[in-house]
Design a protein around this motif. Structure first.
Motif, PDB file in Angstrom:
ATOM      1  N   PRO A   8     114.195 -26.283 -17.017  1.00 27.22           N
ATOM      2  CA  PRO A   8     113.095 -27.405 -18.001  1.00 27.22           C
ATOM      3  C   PRO A   8     114.013 -27.979 -19.084  1.00 27.22           C
ATOM      4  O   PRO A   8     114.870 -27.317 -19.598  1.00 27.22           O
ATOM      5  CB  PRO A   8     112.228 -26.162 -18.754  1.00 27.22           C
ATOM      6  CG  PRO A   8     112.780 -24.944 -18.401  1.00 27.22           C
ATOM      7  CD  PRO A   8     113.710 -25.066 -17.186  1.00 27.22           C
ATOM      8  N   LEU A   9     113.829 -29.193 -19.229  1.00 28.66           N
ATOM      9  CA  LEU A   9     114.488 -30.179 -19.969  1.00 28.66           C
ATOM     10  C   LEU A   9     114.651 -29.633 -21.547  1.00 28.66           C
ATOM     11  O   LEU A   9     115.794 -29.293 -21.940  1.00 28.66           O
ATOM     12  CB  LEU A   9     113.904 -31.593 -20.040  1.00 28.66           C
ATOM     13  CG  LEU A   9     114.736 -32.497 -21.005  1.00 28.66           C
ATOM     14  CD1 LEU A   9     116.222 -32.689 -20.500  1.00 28.66           C
ATOM     15  CD2 LEU A   9     114.072 -33.946 -20.947  1.00 28.66           C
ATOM     16  N   ARG A  14     120.234 -29.860 -25.684  1.00 27.97           N
ATOM     17  CA  ARG A  14     121.153 -30.000 -26.456  1.00 27.97           C
ATOM     18  C   ARG A  14     122.453 -29.771 -25.650  1.00 27.97           C
ATOM     19  O   ARG A  14     123.427 -30.825 -25.812  1.00 27.97           O
ATOM     20  CB  ARG A  14     120.999 -29.220 -27.602  1.00 27.97           C
ATOM     21  CG  ARG A  14     119.986 -29.389 -28.535  1.00 27.97           C
ATOM     22  CD  ARG A  14     119.756 -28.299 -29.620  1.00 27.97           C
ATOM     23  NE  ARG A  14     121.157 -28.445 -30.469  1.00 27.97           N
ATOM     24  CZ  ARG A  14     121.039 -27.551 -31.514  1.00 27.97           C
ATOM     25  NH1 ARG A  14     120.430 -26.642 -31.688  1.00 27.97           N
ATOM     26  NH2 ARG A  14     122.295 -27.321 -32.222  1.00 27.97           N
ATOM     27  N   THR A  15     122.538 -29.020 -24.775  1.00 32.52           N
ATOM     28  CA  THR A  15     123.655 -28.830 -23.669  1.00 32.52           C
ATOM     29  C   THR A  15     123.833 -29.937 -23.187  1.00 32.52           C
ATOM     30  O   THR A  15     124.832 -30.380 -22.645  1.00 32.52           O
ATOM     31  CB  THR A  15     123.415 -27.383 -23.038  1.00 32.52           C
ATOM     32  OG1 THR A  15     123.569 -26.327 -23.804  1.00 32.52           O
ATOM     33  CG2 THR A  15     124.474 -27.538 -21.951  1.00 32.52           C
ATOM     34  N   TRP A 216     117.261 -36.770 -11.163  1.00 31.13           N
ATOM     35  CA  TRP A 216     117.616 -36.536 -12.458  1.00 31.13           C
ATOM     36  C   TRP A 216     117.020 -35.621 -13.214  1.00 31.13           C
ATOM     37  O   TRP A 216     115.916 -35.291 -12.741  1.00 31.13           O
ATOM     38  CB  TRP A 216     117.303 -38.062 -13.066  1.00 31.13           C
ATOM     39  CG  TRP A 216     116.090 -38.368 -13.749  1.00 31.13           C
ATOM     40  CD1 TRP A 216     115.631 -38.307 -14.791  1.00 31.13           C
ATOM     41  CD2 TRP A 216     115.246 -39.098 -12.902  1.00 31.13           C
ATOM     42  NE1 TRP A 216     114.366 -38.787 -15.376  1.00 31.13           N
ATOM     43  CE2 TRP A 216     113.919 -39.449 -14.147  1.00 31.13           C
ATOM     44  CE3 TRP A 216     114.926 -39.421 -11.863  1.00 31.13           C
ATOM     45  CZ2 TRP A 216     112.786 -39.704 -13.628  1.00 31.13           C
ATOM     46  CZ3 TRP A 216     113.786 -40.305 -11.290  1.00 31.13           C
ATOM     47  CH2 TRP A 216     112.682 -40.448 -12.211  1.00 31.13           C
ATOM     48  N   PHE A 217     117.557 -35.232 -14.366  1.00 29.40           N
ATOM     49  CA  PHE A 217     117.199 -33.995 -14.967  1.00 29.40           C
ATOM     50  C   PHE A 217     116.188 -34.319 -16.054  1.00 29.40           C
ATOM     51  O   PHE A 217     115.908 -33.343 -16.735  1.00 29.40           O
ATOM     52  CB  PHE A 217     118.610 -33.359 -15.523  1.00 29.40           C
ATOM     53  CG  PHE A 217     119.374 -32.642 -14.493  1.00 29.40           C
ATOM     54  CD1 PHE A 217     119.226 -31.403 -14.100  1.00 29.40           C
ATOM     55  CD2 PHE A 217     120.278 -33.503 -13.850  1.00 29.40           C
ATOM     56  CE1 PHE A 217     119.960 -31.104 -13.260  1.00 29.40           C
ATOM     57  CE2 PHE A 217     121.137 -32.902 -13.031  1.00 29.40           C
ATOM     58  CZ  PHE A 217     121.009 -31.727 -12.532  1.00 29.40           C
ATOM     59  N   GLY A 218     115.732 -35.544 -16.222  1.00 27.02           N
ATOM     60  CA  GLY A 218     114.646 -35.825 -17.321  1.00 27.02           C
ATOM     61  C   GLY A 218     115.546 -36.337 -18.463  1.00 27.02           C
ATOM     62  O   GLY A 218     116.836 -36.115 -18.792  1.00 27.02           O
ATOM     63  N   PRO A 225     112.479 -33.077 -14.802  1.00 29.56           N
ATOM     64  CA  PRO A 225     113.468 -33.299 -14.002  1.00 29.56           C
ATOM     65  C   PRO A 225     112.460 -33.833 -12.506  1.00 29.56           C
ATOM     66  O   PRO A 225     111.341 -33.436 -12.546  1.00 29.56           O
ATOM     67  CB  PRO A 225     114.046 -32.037 -13.320  1.00 29.56           C
ATOM     68  CG  PRO A 225     113.260 -30.949 -13.928  1.00 29.56           C
ATOM     69  CD  PRO A 225     112.544 -31.489 -15.235  1.00 29.56           C
ATOM     70  N   ALA A 226     113.189 -34.509 -11.788  1.00 27.12           N
ATOM     71  CA  ALA A 226     112.263 -35.129 -10.776  1.00 27.12           C
ATOM     72  C   ALA A 226     113.113 -35.783  -9.638  1.00 27.12           C
ATOM     73  O   ALA A 226     114.207 -36.499  -9.869  1.00 27.12           O
ATOM     74  CB  ALA A 226     111.421 -36.203 -11.296  1.00 27.12           C
TER      75      ALA A 226
END
Length: 318
Positions: A8-9, A14-15, A216-218, A225-226
């Motif tokens: 989950p984004l 932050r990382t 991509w991770f969002g 992500p999707a």
């Protein structure tokens, strides 16, 4: 680890922001130290067994052959030359500014001298701030960095499987550091000249008709992500094409993206099959509307040898 673990984004944003800038620094080194390839194929990273790599570069810039790798198992940045020189430093505890200094110093220590033409973030909110001055982005949580790499590797394997079904010109499966996605692109063979005002990045990337697929991770605009696909140039009627359950079309810029949420894929009875079905449906929609000969370009199971195909067909019928 199960296929497509949760990422989950909001848990690692932050990382992700810090790591994105780390990768842009190394990506710009890749650009400065490698010959240009069509469609910017010299730019992205590739996956390794422990993280991502620039691949070998150098020579054209006067340097020895060298690589820079992110190791997300030991959480190190590792630089090596073909002559056997090697140096590394921890990814933990770094701000973007300290990472930038460490990368250049580490490379100097093994005899590699790099000049980054524009040492600023690309297409990020702080694109006006030099890397050397960014002490704001300084979060690196090893568990999330490792999870990011695990997801990259799993998605990369699915994209490689999907790539096997196409005999036409195709890009490698590669990880773009500027947009922080992993992608694969199929080319139909027809030119698609872009106007001069589109800029050099777009003109080179989309000089031919393409259908592209990735993950991509969002981000702030799409906060989850999707998996995605798009066709360029976008043919009329694309967004009316049917997609598998759980997927849909969303507006993006001047066109549309086919999107399958990561969460929806994870919930499917067979997540891998769900993603492959999504990519295939999006490909068929775009390629058929562009007039590609999808049957001629198909190579099920990566086979183009007609005798092998005939044997496989006979075996399947029996």
């Amino acid at each position: 680890m199960r296929l497509f673990p949760p990422i989950p984004l909001e848990e690692w944003d932050r990382t992700k922001a810090t790591l994105h800038r780390f990768e842009q620094i190394v990506g710009k080194i890749r650009m400065a130290s490698s010959p240009r390839r069509n469609h910017w194929w010299h730019v992205p990273f590739r996956l390794t067994g422990t993280g991502i790599t620039t691949r070998p570069m150098g020579l054209v810039d006067g340097n020895p052959l060298f690589t820079v790798d992110f190791d997300f198992v030991r959480h190190l940045l590792v630089a090596r030359t073909a002559e056997g020189r090697e140096a590394s430093f921890p990814l933990t505890g770094q701000s973007v500014a300290s990472f930038y200094r460490e990368v250049l110093s580490t490379l100097e220590g093994i005899g590699v001298h790099v000049d980054i033409a524009r040492p600023y973030p690309f297409d990020l909110p702080d694109s006006g701030r030099p890397f050397a001055e960014d002490t704001e982005h300084a979060t690196y949580q090893p568990a999330w960095a490792n999870r990011y790499w695990q997801v990259l590797g799993q998605v990369g394997a699915v994209l490689e499987e999907f790539a096997a079904g196409y005999s036409g010109k195709t890009s490698p499966v590669h990880h773009f550091w500027h947009t922080f996605d992993i992608a694969l692109t199929r080319f139909g063979g027809a030119e698609a000249p872009q106007p001069e005002e589109a800029g050099p990045l777009v003109r080179e990337a989309y000089s031919e008709e393409v259908t592209s697929f990735g993950f991509w991770f969002g981000d702030e605009q799409v906060p989850e992500p999707a998996f995605y696909s798009y066709t360029a140039p976008e043919p009329p009627g694309l967004a009316e094409a049917r997609l598998p359950a759980g997927a849909g079309w969303v507006e993006s810029g001047r066109g549309h993206l086919a999107v399958l949420r990561y969460g929806a894929a994870r919930e499917a009875e067979d997540p891998r099959a769900a993603v492959l079905s999504f990519y295939e449906a999006a490909y068929r929609a775009g390629a058929s509307l562009l007039g590609w000969d999808t049957e001629r370009l198909a190579c099920p199971n990566g086979v183009t040898d007609r005798y092998d195909k005939e044997r496989r067909n006979r075996w399947e019928k029996n």
